[in-house]
Design a protein around this motif. Structure first.
Motif, PDB file in Angstrom:
ATOM      1  N   PHE A 265       0.809  -1.218   0.000  1.00 47.21           N
ATOM      2  CA  PHE A 265       0.000   0.000   0.000  1.00 47.21           C
ATOM      3  C   PHE A 265       0.844   1.270   0.000  1.00 47.21           C
ATOM      4  O   PHE A 265       0.299   2.370   0.053  1.00 47.21           O
ATOM      5  CB  PHE A 265      -0.941   0.004   1.212  1.00 47.21           C
ATOM      6  N   ASN A 266       2.162   1.117  -0.018  1.00 48.17           N
ATOM      7  CA  ASN A 266       3.077   2.250  -0.100  1.00 48.17           C
ATOM      8  C   ASN A 266       2.902   3.203   1.081  1.00 48.17           C
ATOM      9  O   ASN A 266       2.843   4.429   0.914  1.00 48.17           O
ATOM     10  CB  ASN A 266       2.883   3.009  -1.429  1.00 48.17           C
ATOM     11  N   ILE A 267       2.793   2.660   2.278  1.00 42.06           N
ATOM     12  CA  ILE A 267       2.701   3.447   3.493  1.00 42.06           C
ATOM     13  C   ILE A 267       3.639   2.841   4.530  1.00 42.06           C
ATOM     14  O   ILE A 267       4.126   1.722   4.353  1.00 42.06           O
ATOM     15  CB  ILE A 267       1.257   3.505   4.049  1.00 42.06           C
ATOM     16  N   HIS A 268       3.884   3.575   5.611  1.00 45.44           N
ATOM     17  CA  HIS A 268       4.814   3.110   6.628  1.00 45.44           C
ATOM     18  C   HIS A 268       4.198   1.959   7.424  1.00 45.44           C
ATOM     19  O   HIS A 268       2.974   1.864   7.573  1.00 45.44           O
ATOM     20  CB  HIS A 268       5.179   4.253   7.570  1.00 45.44           C
ATOM     21  N   GLU A 269       5.060   1.113   7.934  1.00 43.41           N
ATOM     22  CA  GLU A 269       4.593  -0.048   8.691  1.00 43.41           C
ATOM     23  C   GLU A 269       3.806   0.364   9.933  1.00 43.41           C
ATOM     24  O   GLU A 269       2.819  -0.282  10.291  1.00 43.41           O
ATOM     25  CB  GLU A 269       5.806  -0.893   9.095  1.00 43.41           C
ATOM     26  N   SER A 270       4.226   1.443  10.583  1.00 40.39           N
ATOM     27  CA  SER A 270       3.486   1.911  11.751  1.00 40.39           C
ATOM     28  C   SER A 270       2.094   2.417  11.378  1.00 40.39           C
ATOM     29  O   SER A 270       1.145   2.271  12.148  1.00 40.39           O
ATOM     30  CB  SER A 270       4.273   3.026  12.453  1.00 40.39           C
ATOM     31  N   THR A 271       1.975   2.993  10.178  1.00 39.19           N
ATOM     32  CA  THR A 271       0.658   3.434   9.702  1.00 39.19           C
ATOM     33  C   THR A 271      -0.254   2.237   9.461  1.00 39.19           C
ATOM     34  O   THR A 271      -1.448   2.282   9.753  1.00 39.19           O
ATOM     35  CB  THR A 271       0.801   4.255   8.409  1.00 39.19           C
ATOM     36  N   VAL A 272       0.300   1.158   8.935  1.00 35.73           N
ATOM     37  CA  VAL A 272      -0.477  -0.072   8.744  1.00 35.73           C
ATOM     38  C   VAL A 272      -1.020  -0.564  10.078  1.00 35.73           C
ATOM     39  O   VAL A 272      -2.198  -0.932  10.196  1.00 35.73           O
ATOM     40  CB  VAL A 272       0.387  -1.157   8.080  1.00 35.73           C
TER      41      VAL A 272
END
Length: 477
Positions: A265-272
């Motif tokens: 999803f091209n986002i940071h792991e913490s955002t996931v």
């Protein structure tokens, strides 16, 4: 020559206005924002052509002398990429469209058939000489050329078409719900919903409530300043709400790791991790607020043929166990090294609907004690019957009949082998529906362990929405 009059829409955002110097033309930037106004060229030869074509006597050229775009053909004008930006003239462009030639391209005729002195005399003979000078008190009526298709509009439509094409290409390359909407097989693999339309029907149920939640992918605002001085606020969201929901379903259904989801999803792991936590709480609240326990009459109305010998069966009980990446010091909570295990109880109606979900308890708790603490006993009535898929002995604490198809299968295998086998397969199919959420079969990561009870409950409740009654031929992924 009689001139037609027309009115332009007044612009209130212009502090200074530009005017066209062409006789019989009353164009002003104060009254019409669709026109552009151009200065005379510096090249002597081209400037003289402008002066000769305009037919204005004693024209005093200054840096403020302008000719509006009505007197140039569409080929002479360079349309900018931004429709609101200023238009430019092509090199060597000469005004050829005027009131006296019906706004048709008559440059050749003027240069070949008319001399400047002759045309001046003809204009003098048609009316008041003062019409040759610019009159700011009146404006002519629009001609067919004004009502023709605006080239800027055509360019704007082309830009919009290209923008949509770029967006479609972007969607096909990004990992999002729109990329897989055309494939029901992909939708079923990533979300456990049978079809995309089935998934969208569920989304319509929760979308109104999702508008009130605080999403993780926060809105970022950027100010865009236009040439006319106004500003617009452009919003940029890293993930749309439906794609946040899709991310949660992929994590739950496929069991992908947080790092894998972050790359997809091209986002940071913490955002996931925050998205999963947020949607677990949201769905737990929305789905958990609905009553799922069914009345005895409703259960009998949907009773499958496999339960003809057990028509009073109200619920099938199953105990499931989860493993979380949460090493603690309490040794009694450990079933596996470095993994804390939890245990929960699920109740399903014979036709496959989840009608009861307990909270999670420590794995060290026995199945019998879990059954007592779950609260399902208070829902049972004497005329009902419960059925277990394993050896759970709680006959002394329930007010109703208890069936154990596993024991029946062993004792009556000679007489009712086919019937009992069919019943057993049906029960295993019901339990398999919950186990299809791969996250329940994997080690739940430490970052979402705090919401393991919500995730477990949501996974169980989603069974009622993902595929309805038992779907035959459900492939095992």
């Amino acid at each position: 020559m009689t001139s037609k009059r027309y009115k332009y829409q007044r612009r209130i955002d212009s502090s200074s206005a530009e005017h066209c110097c062409v006789p019989l033309c009353g164009a002003s930037s104060r009254f019409n924002s669709s026109l552009s106004f151009h200065t005379f060229p510096v090249v002597t030869e081209i400037r003289e052509k402008w002066i000769r074509n305009i037919r204005r006597e004693k024209l005093n050229l200054t840096c403020h002398t302008r000719v509006c775009s009505r007197h140039f053909t569409s080929d002479d004008l360079i349309q900018p990429f931004n429709p609101k930006a200023r238009r430019l003239l092509r090199k060597g462009a000469v005004p050829t469209l005027f009131e006296w030639n019906g706004y048709s391209d008559a440059e050749a005729k003027m240069t070949a058939e008319f001399e400047y002195s002759v045309t001046i005399k003809e204009i003098y003979s048609q009316g008041d000489i003062h019409h040759l000078e610019h009159d700011y008190c009146w404006v002519p009526e629009p001609t067919l050329a004004d009502n023709a298709l605006d080239p800027a509009k055509d360019l704007h439509e082309e830009v919009e078409r290209l923008r949509r094409q770029v967006e479609e290409m972007s969607v096909s390359q990004r990992f999002c719900l729109g990329r897989f909407a055309a494939s029901d097989d992909d939708i079923r693999f990533y979300t456990r919903f049978t079809t995309c339309s089935h998934l969208m029907a569920f989304w319509k149920l929760i979308e109104p409530a999702s508008n009130n939640m605080i999403r993780v992918s926060r809105v970022r605002a950027s100010t865009v300043k236009r040439e006319d001085g106004t500003t617009d606020v452009a919003l940029d969201r890293s993930l749309q709400p439906i794609d946040e929901f899709f991310l949660f379903m992929v994590h739950l259904s496929v069991g992908l790791t947080l790092r894998d989801l972050g790359h997809r999803f091209n986002i940071h792991e913490s955002t996931v991790s925050r998205i999963i936590t947020t949607w677990a709480h949201f769905l737990y609240t929305v789905l958990g607020s609905l009553r799922i326990w069914m009345s005895a009459e409703a259960v009998k109305a949907h009773l499958p043929n496999q339960f003809q010998d057990y028509p009073d069966t109200q619920v099938l009980i199953h105990c499931t166990e989860l493993h979380c990446q949460t090493p603690l010091l309490k040794s009694e909570d450990f079933s596996y090294k470095s993994h804390r295990s939890f245990k929960g109880l699920i109740g399903m109606a014979p036709h496959g609907a989840v009608t009861f979900v307990s909270s999670l308890y420590a794995a060290s708790l026995s199945d019998e004690e879990l059954f007592k603490q779950s609260g399902i006993v208070s829902l049972l009535k004497p005329e009902m019957a419960i059925m277990f898929d394993n050896t759970l002995f709680v006959d002394d604490c329930v007010p109703c009949k208890v069936y154990r198809p596993a024991h029946l299968l062993e004792e009556q295998i000679s007489a009712d082998e086919g019937k009992e086998t069919q019943l057993r397969v049906h029960i295993e199919g019901l339990i398999h529906r919950i186990k299809q959420h791969k996250l329940l079969d994997t080690v739940i990561p430490l970052s979402v362990t705090g919401t393991v009870n919500q995730i477990y409950t949501v996974a169980c409740l989603l069974v009622n929405y993902q595929n309805g009654p038992l779907v035959e031929g459900w492939a095992e992924d």
